[in-house]
Motif scaffolding. Structure first.
Motif, PDB file in Angstrom:
ATOM      1  N   ASN A 168       0.711   3.459  -6.231  1.00 46.87           N
ATOM      2  CA  ASN A 168      -0.615   3.305  -5.610  1.00 46.87           C
ATOM      3  C   ASN A 168      -0.736   4.188  -4.359  1.00 46.87           C
ATOM      4  OD1 ASN A 168       0.839   1.894  -3.666  1.00 46.87           O
ATOM      5  ND2 ASN A 168       0.345  -0.097  -4.547  1.00 46.87           N
ATOM      6  N   GLY A 228       7.177  -0.086  -6.181  1.00 48.59           N
ATOM      7  CA  GLY A 228       6.041   0.687  -5.686  1.00 48.59           C
ATOM      8  C   GLY A 228       6.476   2.119  -5.382  1.00 48.59           C
ATOM      9  N   ASP A 229       5.523   2.938  -4.977  1.00 47.16           N
ATOM     10  CA  ASP A 229       5.891   4.331  -4.674  1.00 47.16           C
ATOM     11  C   ASP A 229       6.764   4.407  -3.420  1.00 47.16           C
ATOM     12  OD1 ASP A 229       2.968   3.662  -4.002  1.00 47.16           O
ATOM     13  OD2 ASP A 229       3.489   5.123  -2.458  1.00 47.16           O
ATOM     14  N   GLY A 230       6.546   3.520  -2.465  1.00 51.36           N
ATOM     15  CA  GLY A 230       7.403   3.509  -1.283  1.00 51.36           C
ATOM     16  C   GLY A 230       8.847   3.236  -1.684  1.00 51.36           C
ATOM     17  N   ALA A 231       9.011   2.279  -2.607  1.00 52.08           N
ATOM     18  CA  ALA A 231      10.345   1.885  -3.059  1.00 52.08           C
ATOM     19  C   ALA A 231      10.942   2.897  -4.034  1.00 52.08           C
ATOM     20  CB  ALA A 231      10.271   0.512  -3.723  1.00 52.08           C
ATOM     21  N   ALA A 242       0.712   4.556  -1.523  1.00 46.29           N
ATOM     22  CA  ALA A 242       0.915   4.118  -0.123  1.00 46.29           C
ATOM     23  C   ALA A 242       1.759   2.845  -0.112  1.00 46.29           C
ATOM     24  CB  ALA A 242      -0.404   3.874   0.583  1.00 46.29           C
ATOM     25  N   TYR A 243       2.190   2.478   1.062  1.00 44.48           N
ATOM     26  CA  TYR A 243       2.909   1.220   1.260  1.00 44.48           C
ATOM     27  C   TYR A 243       1.822   0.166   1.466  1.00 44.48           C
ATOM     28  CZ  TYR A 243       7.134   3.979   2.361  1.00 44.48           C
ATOM     29  OH  TYR A 243       8.202   4.831   2.331  1.00 44.48           O
ATOM     30  N   MET A 244       1.347  -0.399   0.348  1.00 46.86           N
ATOM     31  CA  MET A 244       0.169  -1.272   0.439  1.00 46.86           C
ATOM     32  C   MET A 244       0.503  -2.635   1.018  1.00 46.86           C
ATOM     33  SD  MET A 244      -2.226   0.608  -0.334  1.00 46.86           S
ATOM     34  CE  MET A 244      -2.657   2.088  -1.233  1.00 46.86           C
ATOM     35  N   ASN A 245       1.664  -3.189   0.612  1.00 45.65           N
ATOM     36  CA  ASN A 245       1.963  -4.567   0.960  1.00 45.65           C
ATOM     37  C   ASN A 245       2.033  -4.805   2.464  1.00 45.65           C
ATOM     38  OD1 ASN A 245       4.658  -6.715   1.157  1.00 45.65           O
ATOM     39  ND2 ASN A 245       2.731  -7.308   0.252  1.00 45.65           N
ATOM     40  N   THR A 246       2.394  -3.769   3.202  1.00 45.72           N
ATOM     41  CA  THR A 246       2.501  -3.951   4.648  1.00 45.72           C
ATOM     42  C   THR A 246       1.305  -3.341   5.375  1.00 45.72           C
ATOM     43  OG1 THR A 246       4.138  -2.208   4.400  1.00 45.72           O
ATOM     44  CG2 THR A 246       4.949  -4.363   5.020  1.00 45.72           C
ATOM     45  N   GLU A 248      -1.543  -3.308 -10.705  1.00 47.20           N
ATOM     46  CA  GLU A 248      -0.105  -3.510 -10.925  1.00 47.20           C
ATOM     47  C   GLU A 248       0.222  -4.500 -12.058  1.00 47.20           C
ATOM     48  OE1 GLU A 248       1.717  -1.853  -6.798  1.00 47.20           O
ATOM     49  OE2 GLU A 248       1.825  -4.008  -7.043  1.00 47.20           O
ATOM     50  N   PHE A 252      13.880  -3.600  -0.915  1.00 47.55           N
ATOM     51  CA  PHE A 252      13.012  -2.440  -1.028  1.00 47.55           C
ATOM     52  C   PHE A 252      13.809  -1.207  -1.480  1.00 47.55           C
ATOM     53  CE2 PHE A 252       9.772  -0.133   1.906  1.00 47.55           C
ATOM     54  CZ  PHE A 252       8.900   0.032   0.862  1.00 47.55           C
ATOM     55  N   GLU A 253      15.028  -1.091  -0.945  1.00 45.69           N
ATOM     56  CA  GLU A 253      15.786   0.141  -1.125  1.00 45.69           C
ATOM     57  C   GLU A 253      16.699   0.181  -2.336  1.00 45.69           C
ATOM     58  OE1 GLU A 253      15.792  -2.285   1.090  1.00 45.69           O
ATOM     59  OE2 GLU A 253      17.113  -1.750   2.758  1.00 45.69           O
ATOM     60  N   GLY A 273       7.471  -5.476  -2.401  1.00 48.69           N
ATOM     61  CA  GLY A 273       6.195  -4.772  -2.432  1.00 48.69           C
ATOM     62  C   GLY A 273       5.142  -5.742  -2.906  1.00 48.69           C
ATOM     63  N   CYS A 274       3.899  -5.281  -3.035  1.00 46.75           N
ATOM     64  CA  CYS A 274       2.826  -6.196  -3.454  1.00 46.75           C
ATOM     65  C   CYS A 274       3.190  -6.975  -4.705  1.00 46.75           C
ATOM     66  CB  CYS A 274       1.560  -5.390  -3.761  1.00 46.75           C
ATOM     67  SG  CYS A 274       0.671  -4.883  -2.293  1.00 46.75           S
TER      68      CYS A 274
HETATM   69  C1  LIG Z   1      14.073  -1.456   4.302  1.00 41.48           C
HETATM   70  C2  LIG Z   1      12.743  -2.123   4.418  1.00 41.48           C
HETATM   71  N1  LIG Z   1      11.783  -1.531   5.170  1.00 41.48           N
HETATM   72  C3  LIG Z   1      10.581  -2.097   5.260  1.00 41.48           C
HETATM   73  C4  LIG Z   1      10.296  -3.262   4.604  1.00 41.48           C
HETATM   74  C5  LIG Z   1       8.911  -3.887   4.728  1.00 41.48           C
HETATM   75  N2  LIG Z   1       8.149  -3.687   3.503  1.00 41.48           N
HETATM   76  C6  LIG Z   1       8.026  -4.656   2.568  1.00 41.48           C
HETATM   77  S1  LIG Z   1       6.999  -4.222   1.296  1.00 41.48           S
HETATM   78  C7  LIG Z   1       6.700  -2.717   2.027  1.00 41.48           C
HETATM   79  C8  LIG Z   1       5.755  -1.745   1.395  1.00 41.48           C
HETATM   80  C9  LIG Z   1       5.995  -1.530  -0.065  1.00 41.48           C
HETATM   81  O1  LIG Z   1       5.327  -0.379  -0.495  1.00 41.48           O
HETATM   82  P1  LIG Z   1       5.487   0.129  -1.963  1.00 41.48           P
HETATM   83  O2  LIG Z   1       6.906   0.204  -2.371  1.00 41.48           O
HETATM   84  O3  LIG Z   1       4.720   1.407  -2.109  1.00 41.48           O
HETATM   85  O4  LIG Z   1       4.818  -1.031  -2.834  1.00 41.48           O
HETATM   86  P2  LIG Z   1       3.305  -1.605  -2.802  1.00 41.48           P
HETATM   87  O5  LIG Z   1       3.306  -2.758  -1.874  1.00 41.48           O
HETATM   88  O6  LIG Z   1       2.412  -0.489  -2.369  1.00 41.48           O
HETATM   89  O7  LIG Z   1       3.037  -1.985  -4.224  1.00 41.48           O
HETATM   90  C10 LIG Z   1       7.397  -2.578   3.234  1.00 41.48           C
HETATM   91  C11 LIG Z   1       7.339  -1.403   4.124  1.00 41.48           C
HETATM   92  C12 LIG Z   1      11.299  -3.850   3.834  1.00 41.48           C
HETATM   93  N3  LIG Z   1      11.078  -4.965   3.138  1.00 41.48           N
HETATM   94  N4  LIG Z   1      12.516  -3.272   3.767  1.00 41.48           N
END
Ligand SMILES: Cc1ncc(C[n+]2csc(CCOP(=O)(O)OP(=O)(O)O)c2C)c(N)n1
Ligand code: SF4
Length: 313
Positions: free
Chosen positions: A134, A105-108, A136-140, A26, A71-72, A48-49
């Protein structure tokens, strides 16, 4: 195009001392993106991470204005900043020509932040959104996301007697974003810094919303030796799992190594090379999963053929 020597002379916008894992891609991706413009930039960073590891209070690795975002809604955050900038510029209170970038991140990007991203693109804000993918949701703790490859074992789709890892293919967010008919969208990989920086530069200067989806290997979540991060991103491209291409004002163009593969000048490696390189796919080496491996290969082939077809129009 900037040379490596010229790059070393540029101001450091993201410093060392962050707490990302050894071998994390990253910060490499972010540094490449930030080298793509000399203009002042404002960064909005989704949770995220990358966000938590570069901003552990009371320290920060950021040498540019940086906003923590939820995140959102990182794209909504940058929309507000960019709108304020436009007003202040019109009133003559800001003279600089500035650029705006989101890191997520990809989750975001694929999942929780998609609504804000889609809205910001539709409203035409001038910003570059960078997905550090990456898968996946790596940080959690390595939960599956909409970007996770079929067959990958994650903590929410663990391979075992019931399921062989994730049961769905990833969604093709780059094409979904391109369907907004924005000025610029592209896929890149940190192993090819030149291609990535060129694409980021085009994104910054697109005159409207731009999107960059970057394969971002994670040694922890993908289970490989942390020294191999750049090799891993290269392998993703060589297998055509992660084709390098751009959507530039309606035109699809395959770039760099992917272009050479499309022209028959370089080898398209089998997906098995990718799967066997990472612990998250270890279970797929069992012959009982050979049909699934064939399915993954067929999906890569189908999407690759579709991209070649798009690039011919
Ligand atoms: C609405 C919401 N749901 C869950 C979380 C908890 N959370 C913080 S970081 C994260 C994972 C992030 O994943 P990603 O966006 O893929 O980034 P990465 O850490 O993989 O780089 C989650 C689930 C949050 N902060 N806000
Ligand atoms: S868990 Fe993965 S993405 Fe997160 S800091 Fe570590 S290597 Fe990077």
């Amino acid at each position: 195009m900037i040379s490596i020597k010229e790059m070393t002379a540029k101001p450091v916008r993201l410093t060392e001392g962050h707490r990302l894992c050894a071998g994390c891609s990253e910060p490499v991706v972010a540094k490449q993106v930030l080298l793509a413009t000399d203009k002042p930039v404002v960064v909005s960073n989704a949770t995220g991470c990358f966000e938590v590891s570069t901003s552990g209070y009371p320290y920060s690795s950021w040498n540019v204005p940086w906003i923590h975002s939820a995140f959102e809604n990182t794209a909504a955050t940058i929309s507000g900043v960019e709108s304020a900038y436009r007003v202040l510029k019109r009133k003559g209170k800001i003279k600089d020509d500035m650029r705006f970038v989101c890191f997520a991140g990809d989750g975001a990007t694929y999942d929780i932040g998609f609504q804000a991203l889609s809205g910001a693109i539709e409203r035409g804000h001038q910003f570059l959104f960078v997905c550090m993918n990456n898968e996946a949701y790596m940080n959690t703790g390595i939960q599956r996301s909409g970007a996770t490859e079929k067959g990958a074992s994650t903590t929410t789709c663990p391979s075992g007697t019931c399921i062989p890892g994730k049961r769905e293919f990833p969604k093709d967010i780059t094409k979904i974003v391109a369907a907004h008919e924005l000025p610029y969208a592209a896929q890149a990989s940190p192993h090819n810094w030149k291609d990535l920086i060129e694409k980021a530069a085009k994104g910054f200067e697109a005159g409207g919303p731009a999107f960059l989806n970057v394969i971002s290997p994670c040694p922890r979540g993908w289970r490989y030796d942390s020294a191999l991060t750049i090799d891993m991103s290269k392998l993703a491209v060589e297998t055509c799992l992660w084709p390098l291409y751009e959507y530039d004002n309606g035109k699809w163009r395959i770039t760099a190594e992917s272009k050479r593969i499309a022209e028959g000048k370089a080898e398209k490696r089998p997906i098995m090379d990718w799967l066997k390189s990472q612990g998250r796919f270890k279970h797929l080496m069992d012959p009982k999963h050979s049909a699934l491996v064939e399915e993954i290969q067929a999906n890569v082939d189908r999407k690759w053929d579709e991209l070649i077809r798009l690039s011919k129009h």
